[in-house]
Design an enzyme around this catalytic site. Structure first.
Site, PDB file in Angstrom:
ATOM      1  N   ASN A 226      26.125  71.216  24.144  1.00 38.01           N
ATOM      2  CA  ASN A 226      26.562  70.178  23.165  1.00 38.01           C
ATOM      3  C   ASN A 226      25.681  69.757  22.114  1.00 38.01           C
ATOM      4  OD1 ASN A 226      25.129  67.968  24.156  1.00 38.01           O
ATOM      5  ND2 ASN A 226      26.294  68.177  25.998  1.00 38.01           N
TER       6      ASN A 226
ATOM      7  N   VAL B 273      24.656  60.028  36.932  1.00 39.91           N
ATOM      8  CA  VAL B 273      24.562  58.448  36.707  1.00 39.91           C
ATOM      9  C   VAL B 273      25.391  57.815  37.881  1.00 39.91           C
ATOM     10  CG1 VAL B 273      26.355  57.884  35.248  1.00 39.91           C
ATOM     11  CG2 VAL B 273      24.538  56.615  35.192  1.00 39.91           C
TER      12      VAL B 273
ATOM     13  N   PHE C  77      25.763  55.642  29.252  1.00 44.16           N
ATOM     14  CA  PHE C  77      26.484  55.566  27.837  1.00 44.16           C
ATOM     15  C   PHE C  77      27.630  56.018  27.941  1.00 44.16           C
ATOM     16  CE2 PHE C  77      23.550  55.082  24.267  1.00 44.16           C
ATOM     17  CZ  PHE C  77      22.374  54.704  25.005  1.00 44.16           C
TER      18      PHE C  77
HETATM   19  O1  PMT Z   1      21.204  62.851  21.514  1.00 40.04           O
HETATM   20  P1  PMT Z   1      21.513  62.064  20.405  1.00 40.04           P
HETATM   21  O2  PMT Z   1      21.914  63.164  19.600  1.00 40.04           O
HETATM   22  O3  PMT Z   1      20.755  61.065  19.733  1.00 40.04           O
HETATM   23  O4  PMT Z   1      22.859  61.510  20.565  1.00 40.04           O
HETATM   24  C1  PMT Z   1      23.167  60.464  21.275  1.00 40.04           C
HETATM   25  C2  PMT Z   1      24.280  60.547  22.394  1.00 40.04           C
HETATM   26  C3  PMT Z   1      25.558  60.540  21.451  1.00 40.04           C
HETATM   27  C4  PMT Z   1      24.253  61.777  23.253  1.00 40.04           C
HETATM   28  C5  PMT Z   1      24.191  59.153  23.252  1.00 40.04           C
HETATM   29  O5  PMT Z   1      24.103  57.984  22.318  1.00 40.04           O
HETATM   30  C6  PMT Z   1      25.301  59.310  24.183  1.00 40.04           C
HETATM   31  O6  PMT Z   1      26.380  58.686  23.982  1.00 40.04           O
HETATM   32  N1  PMT Z   1      25.225  59.770  25.407  1.00 40.04           N
HETATM   33  C7  PMT Z   1      25.882  59.899  26.677  1.00 40.04           C
HETATM   34  C8  PMT Z   1      26.952  61.046  26.222  1.00 40.04           C
HETATM   35  C9  PMT Z   1      27.897  61.509  27.420  1.00 40.04           C
HETATM   36  O7  PMT Z   1      27.579  62.380  28.088  1.00 40.04           O
HETATM   37  O8  PMT Z   1      28.788  60.581  27.463  1.00 40.04           O
HETATM   38  P2  PMT Z   1      30.070  60.665  28.652  1.00 40.04           P
HETATM   39  O9  PMT Z   1      30.851  59.344  28.133  1.00 40.04           O
HETATM   40  O10 PMT Z   1      30.513  62.032  28.735  1.00 40.04           O
HETATM   41  O11 PMT Z   1      29.266  60.250  30.033  1.00 40.04           O
HETATM   42  C10 PMT Z   1      29.532  59.077  30.332  1.00 40.04           C
HETATM   43  C11 PMT Z   1      27.931  58.847  31.061  1.00 40.04           C
HETATM   44  O12 PMT Z   1      27.818  59.471  32.235  1.00 40.04           O
HETATM   45  C12 PMT Z   1      26.677  58.957  30.491  1.00 40.04           C
HETATM   46  O13 PMT Z   1      25.672  57.742  30.631  1.00 40.04           O
HETATM   47  C13 PMT Z   1      26.313  60.484  30.828  1.00 40.04           C
HETATM   48  O14 PMT Z   1      24.859  60.494  30.769  1.00 40.04           O
HETATM   49  C14 PMT Z   1      26.658  60.586  32.515  1.00 40.04           C
HETATM   50  N2  PMT Z   1      26.916  61.475  32.915  1.00 40.04           N
HETATM   51  C15 PMT Z   1      27.806  62.323  32.585  1.00 40.04           C
HETATM   52  C16 PMT Z   1      28.310  63.598  33.194  1.00 40.04           C
HETATM   53  C17 PMT Z   1      27.768  63.954  34.193  1.00 40.04           C
HETATM   54  N3  PMT Z   1      27.962  64.990  34.949  1.00 40.04           N
HETATM   55  N4  PMT Z   1      26.555  63.204  34.699  1.00 40.04           N
HETATM   56  C18 PMT Z   1      26.259  62.346  33.975  1.00 40.04           C
HETATM   57  O15 PMT Z   1      25.366  61.279  34.557  1.00 40.04           O
END
Ligand code: PMT
Length: 400
Positions: free
Chosen positions: A210, A308, A323
């Site tokens: 991504n 997470v 996040f």
């Molecule tokens: O890296 P940049 O270009 O500065 O951009 C920043 C960002 C947009 C990536 C950052 O601000 C952000 O939003 N990060 C989270 C991205 C994400 O994967 O979001 P999500 O809503 O899909 O996931 C929710 C949470 O679960 C996140 O904390 C993620 O790290 C975590 N996760 C998700 C999937 C997974 N398999 N394991 C996880 O730990």
């Protein structure tokens, strides 16, 4: 020694013999990581030329309040807003008096009034002028307003007198400036931050990934280190340099990221999951490059482990912040994710706006925790990261 990485320092130079040291000060501020812009009073220009400070800072020197040309570029209000710190060195007796009186009769004093950034002064004057009760009163007034003073040092003066009034050495001033940003909010805490994307291999040359650049996660690691934490970044593939005072573990895939996080978690007080982890990976990774012989190829994807959630579910685990990157109904999806993943905090990031999400320099987020929320208005990712770190410290303190 502290550092000023990514800090904007607006250096004011007033008219005293110590102005010659400003050249070395600009150099040392830059060496410690700061971007420097310079404002000079008319008096200062009698001691050192604007050209010298322009050449060293790499930016035009600002001198006049009513300067149409300068206002068209970076005007006095923009300068005031640009600064993370306003440092005046040397600060003469006259300048201290004008600041204490709240005057705005030249560019330097006007910007000092207009800025919300902390103000630090390095006084320099004859020892008798420093000892004069008028100067003492001004120093007291400025101190009572929260203005920071560094020096003066004592010793032999340019005029031949001996006593207090020499401007502090540039290294001492830079260390004091850096000290202002070391909050100690997370002193002694162990922090793990995940950052960047993951790559899920399809074959030896292709992968699913991504647009995460790592900027937000790296800013968080920097902010945690500045706040005194022992900080480890678990980073997907990005092109950013490792922040100072941060250990970094490089990983590629979600499963590698999970393994690294699990190895660190027993010894961790705060876990911040900023990485954009790929939710799915190819069910199989081909050992050889897939050949372009078919019109269509179907990839079967399987779910990746949720890092997470696994950390949040650890017995006696760390304070866990995640996040939520969302494009619609941002807050309600974020709140739902916080509950589902068992998090102590979630940072809702509207990634439908390309200026505040993936790969942008700025961000604008809402931080949610059970029973509360705080909107953080648009700012650079470093500034947003510092505010997130301050909120985490606040939540930790309130949880006892
Ligand atoms: O890296 P940049 O270009 O500065 O951009 C920043 C960002 C947009 C990536 C950052 O601000 C952000 O939003 N990060 C989270 C991205 C994400 O994967 O979001 P999500 O809503 O899909 O996931 C929710 C949470 O679960 C996140 O904390 C993620 O790290 C975590 N996760 C998700 C999937 C997974 N398999 N394991 C996880 O730990």
């Amino acid at each position: 020694m502290g550092h000023l990485f990514n800090r904007n320092v607006l250096l004011g130079v007033s008219g005293g013999i110590a102005a010659y040291k400003s050249a070395e000060l600009v150099r040392q501020l830059q060496e410690s990581g700061a971007s420097v812009r310079v404002i000079m009073t008319r008096g200062a220009q009698e001691f050192i030329t604007p050209l010298t400070l322009q050449a060293l800072s790499g930016n035009p020197v600002h001198a006049e309040l009513l300067d149409e040309e300068a206002e068209r570029g970076m005007g006095h209000i923009e300068l005031a807003r640009w600064a993370d710190l306003m440092l005046i060195a040397p600060a003469t007796a006259d300048l201290l008096a004008r600041l204490a009186a709240g005057r705005a009769d030249d560019l330097l004093t006007t910007v000092a009034l207009a800025t919300a950034a902390p103000l630090m002064l390095a006084p320099a004057m004859n020892q008798q002028m420093w000892r004069d009760p008028a100067t003492s009163d001004n120093v007291h007034t400025l101190g009572s307003r929260g203005i920071h003073l560094v020096g003066p040092a004592s010793g032999e003066q340019a005029c031949g007198d001996v006593g207090p009034g020499r401007m502090e050495e540039p290294a001492v001033i830079v260390a004091a400036a850096a000290g202002l940003f070391e909050s100690g909010l997370l002193a002694g805490k162990r922090v793990v931050v995940t950052a960047g994307p993951t790559r899920e291999a399809i074959d030896p040359v292709r992968y699913i990934s991504n647009h995460s650049s790592g900027k937000m996660g790296y800013a968080l690691a920097r902010a945690a280190a500045e706040a005194g934490a022992l900080t480890t970044l678990v980073s997907g593939p990005v092109t950013l340099p490792t922040p100072e005072h941060v250990s970094r573990i490089d990983v590629e895939s979600a499963r590698e990221m999970l393994a690294s996080c699990q190895a660190l978690i027993g010894d961790c007080d705060i876990f911040i999951a900023c990485a954009a982890v790929a939710d799915y990976r190819p069910a199989e990774t081909q050992a050889d490059k897939i050949k372009k012989t078919q019109e269509q190829v179907t990839l079967q994807l399987i779910r990746n482990p949720d890092i997470v959630s696994a950390v949040a579910a650890t017995a006696n685990g760390p304070f866990t912040a995640g996040f939520a990157a969302e494009t619609n109904d941002v807050l309600s999806y974020a709140r739902d994710k916080m509950q589902r993943k068992g998090l102590d905090m979630i940072i809702a990031n509207d990634v439908s706006d390309s200026t505040i999400g993936f790969n942008s320099d700025d961000n604008e987020v809402t931080v949610l925790w059970p029973g509360g929320k705080r909107a953080l208005s648009r700012a650079g990712k470093d500034a947003i990261a510092r505010r997130i770190v301050a909120l985490i410290a606040e939540r930790l303190a309130s949880d006892g």
